[in-house]
Write an enzyme that holds these catalytic residues in place. Structure first.
Site, PDB file in Angstrom:
ATOM      1  N   ASN A 171       0.847  -1.193   0.000  1.00  0.00           N
ATOM      2  CA  ASN A 171       0.000   0.000   0.000  1.00  0.00           C
ATOM      3  C   ASN A 171       0.888   1.251   0.000  1.00  0.00           C
ATOM      4  O   ASN A 171       1.688   1.436   0.925  1.00  0.00           O
ATOM      5  CB  ASN A 171      -0.898  -0.046   1.245  1.00  0.00           C
ATOM      6  CG  ASN A 171      -1.848   1.132   1.314  1.00  0.00           C
ATOM      7  OD1 ASN A 171      -1.450   2.266   1.061  1.00  0.00           O
ATOM      8  ND2 ASN A 171      -3.086   0.886   1.665  1.00  0.00           N
ATOM      9  N   HIS A 189       0.937   6.230   1.915  1.00  0.00           N
ATOM     10  CA  HIS A 189       1.652   7.199   2.747  1.00  0.00           C
ATOM     11  C   HIS A 189       2.876   7.809   2.063  1.00  0.00           C
ATOM     12  O   HIS A 189       3.460   8.766   2.586  1.00  0.00           O
ATOM     13  CB  HIS A 189       1.946   6.609   4.126  1.00  0.00           C
ATOM     14  CG  HIS A 189       0.652   6.333   4.836  1.00  0.00           C
ATOM     15  ND1 HIS A 189      -0.286   7.330   5.037  1.00  0.00           N
ATOM     16  CD2 HIS A 189       0.094   5.196   5.296  1.00  0.00           C
ATOM     17  CE1 HIS A 189      -1.351   6.809   5.616  1.00  0.00           C
ATOM     18  NE2 HIS A 189      -1.143   5.513   5.784  1.00  0.00           N
ATOM     19  N   HIS A 231      -5.722   3.574  -1.420  1.00  0.00           N
ATOM     20  CA  HIS A 231      -7.057   3.918  -0.901  1.00  0.00           C
ATOM     21  C   HIS A 231      -7.385   5.350  -1.298  1.00  0.00           C
ATOM     22  O   HIS A 231      -6.787   6.299  -0.787  1.00  0.00           O
ATOM     23  CB  HIS A 231      -7.028   3.769   0.630  1.00  0.00           C
ATOM     24  CG  HIS A 231      -8.345   4.016   1.302  1.00  0.00           C
ATOM     25  ND1 HIS A 231      -8.495   3.895   2.659  1.00  0.00           N
ATOM     26  CD2 HIS A 231      -9.563   4.383   0.826  1.00  0.00           C
ATOM     27  CE1 HIS A 231      -9.751   4.170   2.990  1.00  0.00           C
ATOM     28  NE2 HIS A 231     -10.411   4.484   1.885  1.00  0.00           N
ATOM     29  N   ARG A 256      -9.429   8.045  -0.658  1.00  0.00           N
ATOM     30  CA  ARG A 256     -10.390   8.451   0.376  1.00  0.00           C
ATOM     31  C   ARG A 256     -11.237   9.598  -0.117  1.00  0.00           C
ATOM     32  O   ARG A 256     -10.818  10.385  -0.971  1.00  0.00           O
ATOM     33  CB  ARG A 256      -9.653   8.872   1.654  1.00  0.00           C
ATOM     34  CG  ARG A 256      -8.955   7.742   2.375  1.00  0.00           C
ATOM     35  CD  ARG A 256      -8.405   8.225   3.694  1.00  0.00           C
ATOM     36  NE  ARG A 256      -9.459   8.379   4.661  1.00  0.00           N
ATOM     37  CZ  ARG A 256      -9.746   7.489   5.624  1.00  0.00           C
ATOM     38  NH1 ARG A 256      -9.022   6.398   5.759  1.00  0.00           N
ATOM     39  NH2 ARG A 256     -10.744   7.693   6.444  1.00  0.00           N
ATOM     40  N   ARG A 297      -6.938  12.573   1.187  1.00  0.00           N
ATOM     41  CA  ARG A 297      -5.831  12.994   2.060  1.00  0.00           C
ATOM     42  C   ARG A 297      -4.495  12.371   1.651  1.00  0.00           C
ATOM     43  O   ARG A 297      -3.460  12.861   2.040  1.00  0.00           O
ATOM     44  CB  ARG A 297      -6.131  12.701   3.526  1.00  0.00           C
ATOM     45  CG  ARG A 297      -6.084  11.254   3.887  1.00  0.00           C
ATOM     46  CD  ARG A 297      -6.210  11.054   5.380  1.00  0.00           C
ATOM     47  NE  ARG A 297      -7.562  11.289   5.846  1.00  0.00           N
ATOM     48  CZ  ARG A 297      -8.091  10.637   6.884  1.00  0.00           C
ATOM     49  NH1 ARG A 297      -7.387   9.745   7.543  1.00  0.00           N
ATOM     50  NH2 ARG A 297      -9.320  10.879   7.273  1.00  0.00           N
ATOM     51  N   GLU A 302      -8.770   0.493  -2.935  1.00  0.00           N
ATOM     52  CA  GLU A 302      -9.589   0.527  -1.719  1.00  0.00           C
ATOM     53  C   GLU A 302     -10.503   1.739  -1.779  1.00  0.00           C
ATOM     54  O   GLU A 302     -10.046   2.842  -2.113  1.00  0.00           O
ATOM     55  CB  GLU A 302      -8.706   0.632  -0.480  1.00  0.00           C
ATOM     56  CG  GLU A 302      -7.887  -0.604  -0.222  1.00  0.00           C
ATOM     57  CD  GLU A 302      -6.986  -0.441   0.989  1.00  0.00           C
ATOM     58  OE1 GLU A 302      -6.263  -1.393   1.285  1.00  0.00           O
ATOM     59  OE2 GLU A 302      -6.994   0.646   1.615  1.00  0.00           O
ATOM     60  N   THR A 351      -8.434   3.360   8.640  1.00  0.00           N
ATOM     61  CA  THR A 351      -9.686   2.610   8.601  1.00  0.00           C
ATOM     62  C   THR A 351      -9.907   1.874   9.923  1.00  0.00           C
ATOM     63  O   THR A 351      -9.211   0.913  10.233  1.00  0.00           O
ATOM     64  CB  THR A 351      -9.655   1.605   7.427  1.00  0.00           C
ATOM     65  OG1 THR A 351      -9.167   2.285   6.283  1.00  0.00           O
ATOM     66  CG2 THR A 351     -11.035   1.060   7.148  1.00  0.00           C
ATOM     67  N   GLU A 375     -11.215  -9.402   3.171  1.00  0.00           N
ATOM     68  CA  GLU A 375      -9.930  -9.065   3.793  1.00  0.00           C
ATOM     69  C   GLU A 375     -10.185  -8.898   5.280  1.00  0.00           C
ATOM     70  O   GLU A 375     -11.029  -8.099   5.690  1.00  0.00           O
ATOM     71  CB  GLU A 375      -9.343  -7.768   3.192  1.00  0.00           C
ATOM     72  CG  GLU A 375      -8.024  -7.404   3.866  1.00  0.00           C
ATOM     73  CD  GLU A 375      -7.216  -6.359   3.112  1.00  0.00           C
ATOM     74  OE1 GLU A 375      -7.322  -6.286   1.866  1.00  0.00           O
ATOM     75  OE2 GLU A 375      -6.483  -5.612   3.782  1.00  0.00           O
ATOM     76  N   HIS A 410      -3.729  -4.583   7.872  1.00  0.00           N
ATOM     77  CA  HIS A 410      -3.857  -3.411   8.738  1.00  0.00           C
ATOM     78  C   HIS A 410      -2.942  -3.533   9.952  1.00  0.00           C
ATOM     79  O   HIS A 410      -3.094  -4.446  10.758  1.00  0.00           O
ATOM     80  CB  HIS A 410      -5.288  -3.133   9.218  1.00  0.00           C
ATOM     81  CG  HIS A 410      -5.506  -1.654   9.451  1.00  0.00           C
ATOM     82  ND1 HIS A 410      -5.033  -1.008  10.540  1.00  0.00           N
ATOM     83  CD2 HIS A 410      -6.074  -0.710   8.667  1.00  0.00           C
ATOM     84  CE1 HIS A 410      -5.326   0.285  10.444  1.00  0.00           C
ATOM     85  NE2 HIS A 410      -5.952   0.493   9.315  1.00  0.00           N
TER      86      HIS A 410
HETATM   87  N1  PXP Z   1      -5.989  -3.172   4.063  1.00  0.00           N
HETATM   88  C1  PXP Z   1      -6.962  -2.235   4.123  1.00  0.00           C
HETATM   89  C2  PXP Z   1      -8.326  -2.606   3.675  1.00  0.00           C
HETATM   90  C3  PXP Z   1      -6.677  -0.926   4.573  1.00  0.00           C
HETATM   91  O1  PXP Z   1      -7.660  -0.017   4.641  1.00  0.00           O
HETATM   92  C4  PXP Z   1      -5.345  -0.606   4.927  1.00  0.00           C
HETATM   93  C5  PXP Z   1      -5.025   0.786   5.372  1.00  0.00           C
HETATM   94  O2  PXP Z   1      -5.271   1.669   4.336  1.00  0.00           O
HETATM   95  C6  PXP Z   1      -4.375  -1.608   4.830  1.00  0.00           C
HETATM   96  C7  PXP Z   1      -4.727  -2.892   4.411  1.00  0.00           C
HETATM   97  C8  PXP Z   1      -2.940  -1.349   5.151  1.00  0.00           C
HETATM   98  O3  PXP Z   1      -2.804  -1.037   6.505  1.00  0.00           O
HETATM   99  P1  PXP Z   1      -1.412  -0.486   7.040  1.00  0.00           P
HETATM  100  O4  PXP Z   1      -1.154   0.798   6.320  1.00  0.00           O
HETATM  101  O5  PXP Z   1      -1.655  -0.308   8.491  1.00  0.00           O
HETATM  102  O6  PXP Z   1      -0.373  -1.520   6.731  1.00  0.00           O
END
Ligand code: PXP
Length: 250
Positions: A10, A13, A46, A48, A52, A73, A104, A154, A197
């Protein structure tokens, strides 16, 4: 032999850091390409409602640039549905979204929102976009996902990771048992099981031993770790941890 385990990286960030200055760098597309070079099996982002981190043009650029699947996402809203159908990612993951949350928090209320969510699953099914529902590791949520016809769930690993981070050993054990039971139940229902997550090297290694889980989506920890060791290195170490965990799967 357990099923292969994929890593979805992901890159949200990377965009968060870019947005801090409002310019073009660091570019999440560059991060996505580098992540794939380092061994990611797919890219997750994601979009949003408040944009952001990644923005609409990032999603389109990532889709155009990468050779591996894009996992989009999104909240289950009409606006996001339109955007996702235009971008046509490999997969979408429907997540609950509140403007005030930092990330989330919790999974979708699939049981309570069955009638609301079903048309999203139908629409993506018709468009050949695989739908995943981001859920708490609860058996009834999996049953509801099956009723909707979602091919993938998930499992939200946040509560388990939090319990470990706070040294709450008993709660961590309970949360892990919930994940284990949910993964087994999803597989028994014919639903593909992913998880994510809050995962870091240790928690990713541990959860990789659950044989029904076939994909982990990991972002925040990897981008943070990249500050110290580089993204390539962080992803390779994560892949190694996952392989080690998977070797323990029975
Ligand atoms: N899976 C989903 C559905 C999420 O919403 C997120 C956070 O955006 C992640 C995985 C990844 O989580 P993390 O950034 O904490 O590794």
């Amino acid at each position: 032999m357990p099923l292969p385990l994929r890593l979805g990286v992901n890159i949200d960030h990377v965009a968060t850091v870019r947005n801090a200055r409002g310019g073009a760098v660091p570019d999440p597309v560059r991060a996505a390409l580098l992540a794939i070079e380092a061994g990611a099996d797919g890219i997750t982002a994601h979009l949003r409602e408040d944009r952001r981190h990644v923005r609409d043009d990032d999603m389109a650029r990532i889709k155009a640039a990468i050779s591996k699947p894009l996992n989009f996402e999104m909240a289950a809203t009409e606006q996001m549905l339109d955007i996702a159908l235009k971008i046509k990612p490999h997969a979408v993951c429907l997540v609950p979204e509140k403007r005030t949350e930092r990330t989330t928090e919790g999974g979708l209320d699939v049981v309570g929102q069955l009638a609301y969510l079903r048309p999203f699953a139908d629409e993506f099914g018709r468009a050949n976009v695989r739908v995943s529902l981001f859920i708490e590791p609860a058996l009834e949520a999996i049953d509801a996902a099956k009723e909707i016809g979602a091919p993938v769930v998930e499992l939200h690993t946040g509560a388990w990771c939090d319990a470990i981070a706070h040294g709450e050993t008993d709660r961590a054990k309970q949360e892990f048992e919930r994940l284990r039971a949910a993964a087994a139940h999803a597989a028994a229902c014919g639903i593909e099981c992913h998880a994510g997550h809050g995962l870091d090297f240790e928690t990713a290694r541990t959860i990789s031993a659950l044989p029904q889980i076939v994909e982990l989506n990991i972002g925040h920890f990897l981008v943070g770790e990249a500050i110290f060791v580089g993204l390539d290195n962080a992803i390779r170490t994560m892949r190694q941890a996952m392989n080690e965990g998977r070797a323990q799967a029975v």
